[in-house]
Design a protein around this motif. Structure first.
Motif, mmCIF file in Angstrom:
data_model
loop_
_atom_site.group_PDB
_atom_site.id
_atom_site.type_symbol
_atom_site.label_atom_id
_atom_site.label_comp_id
_atom_site.label_asym_id
_atom_site.label_seq_id
_atom_site.Cartn_x
_atom_site.Cartn_y
_atom_site.Cartn_z
ATOM 1 N N ALA A 197 -30.700 113.962 30.727
ATOM 2 C CA ALA A 197 -29.487 114.455 30.470
ATOM 3 C C ALA A 197 -28.464 113.904 29.489
ATOM 4 O O ALA A 197 -27.754 114.524 28.686
ATOM 5 N N HIS A 206 -26.561 124.297 32.282
ATOM 6 C CA HIS A 206 -27.854 124.607 32.841
ATOM 7 C C HIS A 206 -27.877 125.003 34.354
ATOM 8 O O HIS A 206 -27.098 124.660 35.025
ATOM 9 N N PHE A 264 -28.605 120.756 37.300
ATOM 10 C CA PHE A 264 -27.566 119.863 36.659
ATOM 11 C C PHE A 264 -28.245 118.855 35.646
ATOM 12 O O PHE A 264 -29.217 118.453 36.063
ATOM 13 N N ASN A 265 -27.526 118.595 34.781
ATOM 14 C CA ASN A 265 -27.755 117.538 34.136
ATOM 15 C C ASN A 265 -26.773 116.257 33.712
ATOM 16 O O ASN A 265 -26.036 116.339 32.978
ATOM 17 N N LEU A 266 -26.621 115.933 34.841
ATOM 18 C CA LEU A 266 -25.464 114.858 35.190
ATOM 19 C C LEU A 266 -26.145 113.469 35.429
ATOM 20 O O LEU A 266 -27.155 113.228 35.812
ATOM 21 N N MET A 267 -25.362 112.442 34.885
ATOM 22 C CA MET A 267 -25.550 111.170 35.126
ATOM 23 C C MET A 267 -25.128 110.576 36.383
ATOM 24 O O MET A 267 -23.745 110.431 36.538
ATOM 25 N N GLN A 268 -25.769 110.598 37.637
ATOM 26 C CA GLN A 268 -25.285 110.306 38.874
ATOM 27 C C GLN A 268 -24.372 108.939 38.960
ATOM 28 O O GLN A 268 -23.481 108.859 39.665
ATOM 29 N N SER A 270 -29.478 106.340 34.143
ATOM 30 C CA SER A 270 -29.214 107.074 35.070
ATOM 31 C C SER A 270 -29.874 108.567 35.142
ATOM 32 O O SER A 270 -30.298 108.970 36.094
ATOM 33 N N ASN A 271 -29.994 108.937 33.944
ATOM 34 C CA ASN A 271 -30.671 110.367 33.730
ATOM 35 C C ASN A 271 -30.693 110.343 31.934
ATOM 36 O O ASN A 271 -30.042 110.987 31.571
ATOM 37 N N LYS A 313 -17.331 120.133 31.437
ATOM 38 C CA LYS A 313 -18.289 119.516 30.436
ATOM 39 C C LYS A 313 -18.595 120.561 29.159
ATOM 40 O O LYS A 313 -18.218 120.189 27.983
#
Ligand SMILES: Nc1ncnc2c1ncn2[C@@H]1O[C@H](COP(=O)(O)OP(=O)(O)OP(=O)(O)O)[C@@H](O)[C@H]1O
Ligand SMILES: Nc1ncnc2c1ncn2[C@@H]1O[C@H](COP(=O)(O)OP(=O)(O)OP(=O)(O)O)[C@@H](O)[C@H]1O
Ligand SMILES: [Mg+2]
Ligand SMILES: [Mg+2]
Lengths: 340, 300, 515, 340
Positions: free
Chosen positions: A222, C86, C89-93, A218-219, C155
């Motif tokens: 991140a 940050h 964004f540093n998110l897992m969609q 997914s990322n 978070k």
């Protein structure tokens, strides 16, 4: 925060619950619909040829799904991380050769040989993972190189000749016909496939490894920034995928009573196709094992059905191509509807 | 084309044929022969083979599919006889006669085998090569497969003959190019570069042989090498007529297909069939290419 | 007094062609919110990335509670008690809210197995504690930008950290949510902890910070007490020059000509019966709470989303706009609120990004005129004060605010009759904001028309001739500039709502003069 | 605006120029270094075998690069958009068959036949583009299906037999040996490859189509929202890529004097490998034609060199795999250094 927890709020909670239920319903509906293409195909062929919907033929279909299916299971993990594995086809061949070598030339007992075959697959997967995660080589290239290396090594190690395993006690049982369900002769290999699918499904949905598989796909950045050791987990995920390749190799050997050192190339595309037909996205982050199993079944029902209908082989290829397109397109349409 | 239900619906005899391949000329000629016999004896056939001669699994699936169609007879050119053992047993259990063709099936079950001896045919090619070279010189082989039996037999028959009968001919290199013309061309050219003194080359099937011819043409070495080939096909026949190629060994693929179906029909009727039907091979060159005997075994 | 919670001194950091920080210093006390301000590209994010272990400094010392530390890696920073939100964004969609928050720290059974229920429970507990309205099971990719920001905040707070770094956490939030956030921060700070807070919204600095550190061009300028300083002084320190501003638009009135008319617009999921007109030379502001549907209107108009009912008329003729390309060809441009995903080509250079919408202008018979592109890019780099070593710099190497400027420049180059700007000044520093405001006013003076969606009410109030207010997918009212105030906008924005409840405005913004 | 155009500003402009120059320098340095792997290989083989560095052999290498090279050129476009094209191998075969059909069975003059062959490739590419852009089918699946369909159709249309083109006047010249450079015999086909590479390079770097290719690959959604008709351009880009497949088909026919209806499968992976070795990223948005040409040359130098050295073929495969890994890894290291 100064939210007043009044009636309106309660109403919202209720409506949330409602919509959550809807979401769930929709999700399982989607899963159900994924079967639709498969069922449509089965129905079509059953009508088109009386030889199709026969116990023996259904068992054929399952049987021909086993090896691609196992490869597809493993590669589902890799694809969900956003990678791709082109080495599964010839890698399977190399595992098959190694299994035969373990059992014949090194004289290992059957069980040990099987285990070592699977572990050898894990080793190959681990190397892929190392190349991808540590050296940051794009997975396409890393596994393409591995595909070539495995093809070469399979020939080198076997001396370009098949290695026969008839002498290995009990080995053929792995693939042999079981009679577990009365009336339906289902080969043991098929049970192995389903067991493997269940293990894969549990790994993916219930364990940390699975969670990180989705998360990395997914990322990746991140995930890494969240303190997950992405490098380590990537290697692990590829290693797990490799186990399935190894298992596929073992089963192919049992089926053919021999390790065939050439070939395997091309299987990777079939397996990847099965994964993608099953709704796993090549962009990573999304996918499911049940989808992959359905995808693999769609592929083998197609091949089998067309051949049972005695369609000339060149037209079979055309038909498979077109049906894959249709299956994926319809699936996409349905998903779109389901989410609207 | 023939409808799927035909064999059951109109009670026609149905024979399933599983070959080692289907795309290449050789197999298409076998198919042609089989179809000819099918027409003649009024039976239904199906003809399938794996995409590549290394796809043993795919052939197993095709065998299984063939059995699912309840054929009255099964014809098989096995990529690996031991791998096919299970299906053969199955056929035996169901009293379905099995006919083997091409390189045959290493088993007791087939009641007849329509094949050519690839090794002997390759030795014939070697014999002519040796004669044309005066029993000396460096030669190389462009093979079509290093694992499929047709590939290894055609290589080994050739190599063994020279070893025993013309020890002064040195085989300096063997490369494999999947029977693909372009790949064979590139392979042959690199061999010529690596061994500038090369006196002859041998291609083990149509694609390999034409690749060798192309390579010699492209490298501008026409006439400087002795080329022998295998199989036929228009390009190869033209090369022989034009003197680019010394000659080639042809098997009789059309005959193989024909004899296979013929034997199957006989077996179904309970007639006695010959255990071994040798469809033979022929050396052909500029001098005899037009002979009716030979021409009958060539295909474009 | 005890030792400083955090002390940074002599920090240097260079990128190829850019000296991002030179001899930077900063200190943070216990129980303090330290605001860090500076123009776009001043080096704020870079400094914070050094602190959180993403970059390694070329030189410099970091001390926590007087103890010198060498931060190597993000995990190490977390262990030292530093957590960061940050700017991007540093998110897992594809993961859910709870899965995102506890990634790497999920409750396990037997070391390997997940307990989804425990995970969700934990997340819910956290949300209750910090009073955030999020559903742990929602997929993050389905959330609006503002909600995603809340996930990031949750978070960061879920780590038991001592130093919390927030890099423009409010850029995507409107005033009500900002207030929520400020409460979160107040609850967080105590004798053990401290916060470094980066923002370009001057009004909130007054409300939340104790001291303000100003940096400029990678160098330390000064630190001031918030209490005893005016924002004007801070701004002057920041930009090193006088900034004019804070007037309502010049009395120049838009013409009567209707250039865009939207009637009965609806979308399948959300929008209901949207009717409005946009006049030539008008800036029509759109205000509303998070998720009110402003972005959705914009996307529906330019054909990015399908409309289920309604008509769109351009200068009196009904048009059907199937995709943004058609919109652009009809002279309607849309600047997205999500620059990273929907605005920028991160891997391409500045000039490519600026020219993207108007490539045809820079080409003859399909052949690109690179020189023209470059000179246009240079013009806008100048005009918008984009801080970049050259127009050939890759977009991802620019600071967040400068990236936003590129996206704006793209539409300024395109020369559209109607521009829809969705949160155009997100992440842009005060000085540059003024310049952008000037540009927008220039555009309408030339007869262009602008729809401006913004979550910053002062900005909407300052620029718009009229303000349309939305709530839950409906337009709840229009206010002329003269009659509009923060109070009556908020009233309309919360009208007819069931769940969301009016939150008191942050003191500072409520006080702001809107003369 | 309140910009003070003072001395500081002027200094800034000057330093901008300086750093821009640096960026350029670095970029061309990178490009230069991309040659390094190729040169290293050539050097190695020249030392290892005296037969390698011979005019005739170099011309061999160039010749064997032509078809894969052309395929790689086309697929570079597709890969830069973030897609992949698996149909180029068998698609090339189908184009070859169609070219032969046009020229023999339909009796078209040579030039028209060639043109139609190329256009047929464009048509196939266009269909791929349509599937990807309009129906939103992932390019992997769309082109995989096309790969199967093309393989089948090539057999169907040719009647599974080669179609010979010896009778077509002038056709063989396309591949024939030119003597344009004294001392070096360079086949016309090689010139065609280089001409095609130049056209591709110009298309990619100097035209709108090229710019959109990069933009779409970099961020499709952002490109669409910027008012670019992404659907239309994607179809166009795939169509352009298809032209190169068509051209490859024509040249393959000219070389073999016939259309060979079977085969072609596997070439796609070689072509894609060439593209990726050349530094084009499968994630899209990045890549160059010069890189692709170098990548294609690396592949054929490798194959040629190993076979000149008479390495047993199974080891050749292993070696190719390993060298690909090394080439990509070293290239990555160099890039990293260049940007640091
Ligand atoms: N990875 C990078 N490569 C090259 N230059 C960079 C990189 N990251 C940042 N920079 C440059 O360093 C300078 C400082 O950037 P930084 O992101 O710290 O600014 P900022 O103060 O956070 O600005 P903003 O308010 O716009 O977010 C800018 O000129 C930027 O272009
Ligand atoms: N990708 C999405 N998936 C599902 N729902 C969405 C998505 N994007 C927006 N929504 C929903 O659509 C509604 C309108 O959102 P929209 O983004 O238009 O609001 P907005 O007024 O622009 O607010 P903001 O941008 O401040 O969040 C909200 O209820 C939101 O939850
Ligand atoms: Mg920043
Ligand atoms: Mg919005």
């Amino acid at each position: 925060m100064t939210l007043t927890k009044d009636a309106a709020q309660a109403a919202k909670v209720a409506s949330n619950k409602q919509s959550e239920f809807n979401t769930r319903l929709r999700a399982s509906f989607q899963q159900l619909l994924a079967f639709a293409s498969l069922l449509a195909l089965v129905l079509f062929f059953s009508v088109a040829s009386s030889n199709f919907y026969q116990a023996a033929n259904l068992s054929n279909i399952l049987l021909s799904t086993v090896v691609t299916g196992l490869l597809a299971l493993g590669t589902t993990f890799v694809i969900i991380t956003g990678g791709i594995d082109l080495s599964i086809g010839t890698g399977m061949t190399l595992c098959s050769v190694m299994t035969a070598v373990f059992m014949t030339q090194l004289g290992m007992p059957m069980i040990v040989g099987v285990l070592c075959g699977v572990l050898f697959g894990a080793l190959m997967g681990g190397i892929n993972g190392f190349l991808v995660a540590f050296l940051k080589i794009p997975s396409f290239i890393a596994t393409l190189a591995m595909m070539m290396v495995a093809a070469g090594l399979a020939l080198v190690i076997s001396g370009t000749k098949p290695i026969y395993t008839n002498e290995v006690a009990g080995f053929q049982k792995i693939f042999a016909l079981g009679k577990s369900i009365p009336g339906l002769v289902i080969p043991n290999a098929v049970f192995i496939l389903f067991a493997a699918a269940i293990v894969a499904g549990l790994l993916l949905s219930k364990t940390i490894l699975g969670r990180y598989t989705y998360s990395i796909g997914s990322n990746m950045q991140a995930t890494a920034l969240s303190g997950v050791n992405v490098t380590k987990w990537t290697v692990l995920i590829y290693t797990v995928a490799g186990c399935f390749t190894g298992l596929a190799g073992v089963i192919a050997t049992a089926r053919l009573n021999s390790a065939q050192p050439a070939g395997g190339a091309g299987l990777e595309l079939q397996a990847i196709a099965a994964v993608v037909i099953g709704g796993t996205s090549l962009a990573g982050g999304k996918g499911s094992i049940i989808g992959t199993v359905i995808g693999a079944l769609i592929m083998s029902v197609l091949t089998n059905g067309l051949s049972i209908m005695s369609i000339p082989q060149e037209w079979q290829q055309v038909a498979v191509g077109v049906v894959i397109l249709l299956a994926v397109y319809l699936d996409m349409m349905r998903r779109k509807k389901a989410t609207n | 084309d023939t409808a799927a239900e035909a064999p059951v619906a109109n009670g026609k005899t149905y024979i399933a044929i599983v070959s080692k391949g289907f795309q290449h000329q050789f197999w298409q000629s076998v198919k042609q022969g089989a179809e000819k016999a099918a027409k003649e004896f009024d039976v239904e056939i199906s003809f399938e083979g794996p995409d590549k001669e290394t796809n043993v699994q795919q052939q197993m699936d095709q065998l299984n599919n063939a059995m699912a169609k309840n054929p009255q007879a099964l014809a098989l050119a096995a990529l690996d006889s031991k791998a096919a053992e299970g299906v053969l047993q199955d056929a035996k259990g169901k009293n379905i006669p099995v006919i083997a063709f091409d390189s045959g099936v290493d088993s007791d079950i087939p009641i007849a085998t329509a094949s050519t001896d690839n090794k002997a045919a390759a030795a014939e090619a070697a014999k002519h090569m040796a004669e044309l070279l005066g029993n000396k010189g460096e030669i190389a082989i462009v093979g079509h497969s290093q694992t499929a039996t047709s590939g290894t037999d055609r290589r080994d028959g050739f190599v063994d003959y020279l070893k025993t009968n013309a020890p002064d001919i040195k085989i300096v290199d063997i490369q494999y190019a999947d029977g693909d013309q372009a790949k064979s061309t590139d392979a042959a050219k690199t061999i010529m570069t690596a061994y500038p003194n090369l006196a002859g080359m041998y291609g083990t099937n149509e694609g390999a042989a034409i690749g060798v011819v192309n390579a010699v043409k492209e490298a501008g070495k026409t006439g400087k090498l002795v080329i022998v080939g295998f199989d036929s096909g228009k390009a190869q026949m033209d090369a022989i007529k034009d003197g680019l190629m010394a000659g080639a060994v042809t098997q009789n693929p059309v005959g193989i297909g024909y004899e296979t179906v013929k034997a199957a029909v006989a077996a179904i009727k309970g007639e006695k069939v010959e255990k071994v039907i040798d469809t033979g091979f022929y050396w052909y060159d500029k001098t005899n290419i037009a002979d009716p005997d030979i021409a009958a075994n060539l295909y474009e | 007094m005890s030792k400083k919670l955090l002390r940074i001194s002599g920090v240097n950091k260079s990128f190829p062609g850019v000296k991002a920080l030179s001899e930077m210093q900063l200190d943070l006390n216990h129980n303090e919110v330290l605001a860090l301000v500076g123009e776009n590209g001043a080096g704020k994010s870079t400094l914070m990335k050094l602190l959180s272990g993403i970059y390694v400094p070329d030189s410099g010392t970091f001390e926590i509670d007087g103890q010198e530390v060498a931060i190597n890696g993000t995990k190490h920073a977390q262990e030292l008690g530093i957590s960061i939100i940050h700017q991007e964004f540093n998110l897992m969609q594809d993961l859910t809210v709870a899965q995102n928050i506890y990634i790497g720290r999920e409750p396990r059974r037997a070391g390997l197995f997940l307990s989804e229920r425990a995970l969700n429970r934990k997340a819910r507990l956290l949300f209750d504690q910090i009073n955030i309205d999020l559903d742990p099971k929602d997929r993050v990719g389905d959330l609006t930008v503002a909600k995603q920001q809340m996930v990031e905040i949750a978070k960061a707070l879920s780590y038991k950290s001592r130093i919390l770094i927030m890099d423009e956490p409010t850029a995507a939030l409107n005033d009500a949510e900002v207030a929520t956030m400020h409460d979160l921060i107040r609850n967080f700070t105590n004798e053990q902890t401290g916060v470094i807070y980066i923002s370009h919204r001057m009004d909130e600095l007054k409300a939340i910070s104790n001291r303000i550190t100003v940096i400029r061009d990678g160098a330390y300028i000064d630190t001031v007490d918030t209490e005893s300083t005016t924002m004007r002084e801070v701004i002057n320190l920041m930009v090193g020059r006088e900034i004019s501003g804070n007037q309502r638009p010049a009395s120049q009135t838009p013409s009567d000509e209707v250039v865009l008319k939207v009637s009965g617009l609806e979308t399948k999921g959300f929008l209901r019966d949207i009717n409005f007109e946009l006049h030539r030379g008008e800036i029509l502001g759109f205000a509303g709470l998070m998720g009110a549907g402003r972005t959705e209107i914009a996307r529906a108009i330019v054909g990015a989303d399908r409309i289920s009912a309604g008509t769109i008329e351009l200068k009196g003729t009904e048009v059907s706009i199937g995709n943004p390309a058609i919109a652009a060809s009809l002279g309607v441009g849309y600047l997205s609120e999500d620059r990273k995903h929907l605005g920028l080509l991160l891997e391409r250079d500045v000039k490519d990004n600026i020219a993207l919408s108007s490539l045809k202008m820079f080409s003859r018979m399909g052949v690109i005129n690179d020189k023209a592109m470059k000179s246009t890019a240079a013009t806008y780099i100048d005009k918008l004060r984009i801080k970049t070593p050259s127009s050939a710099q890759t977009a991802k190497n620019l600071s967040g605010g400068n990236q936003q400027k590129i996206v704006i420049a793209k539409w300024l180059v395109k020369d559209c009759e109607i521009l829809i700007f969705d949160e155009p000044t997100r992440g842009i520093d005060v000085g540059a904001k003024e310049e952008i405001y000037t540009l927008l006013n220039d555009l309408v003076a030339q007869g262009k028309s602008i729809i401006m969606i913004s979550s910053e009410l002062p900005e909407v109030l300052r620029l718009s001739h009229r303000i349309a207010v939305m709530s839950e997918g409906r337009l709840t009212g229009f206010l002329s500039n003269a009659e509009a105030s923060q109070e009556n906008i908020m009233e309309l924005a919360t009208q007819n709502t069931t769940g969301a409840v009016l939150t008191p405005l942050p003191a500072s913004s409520a006080q702001r003069s809107t003369s």
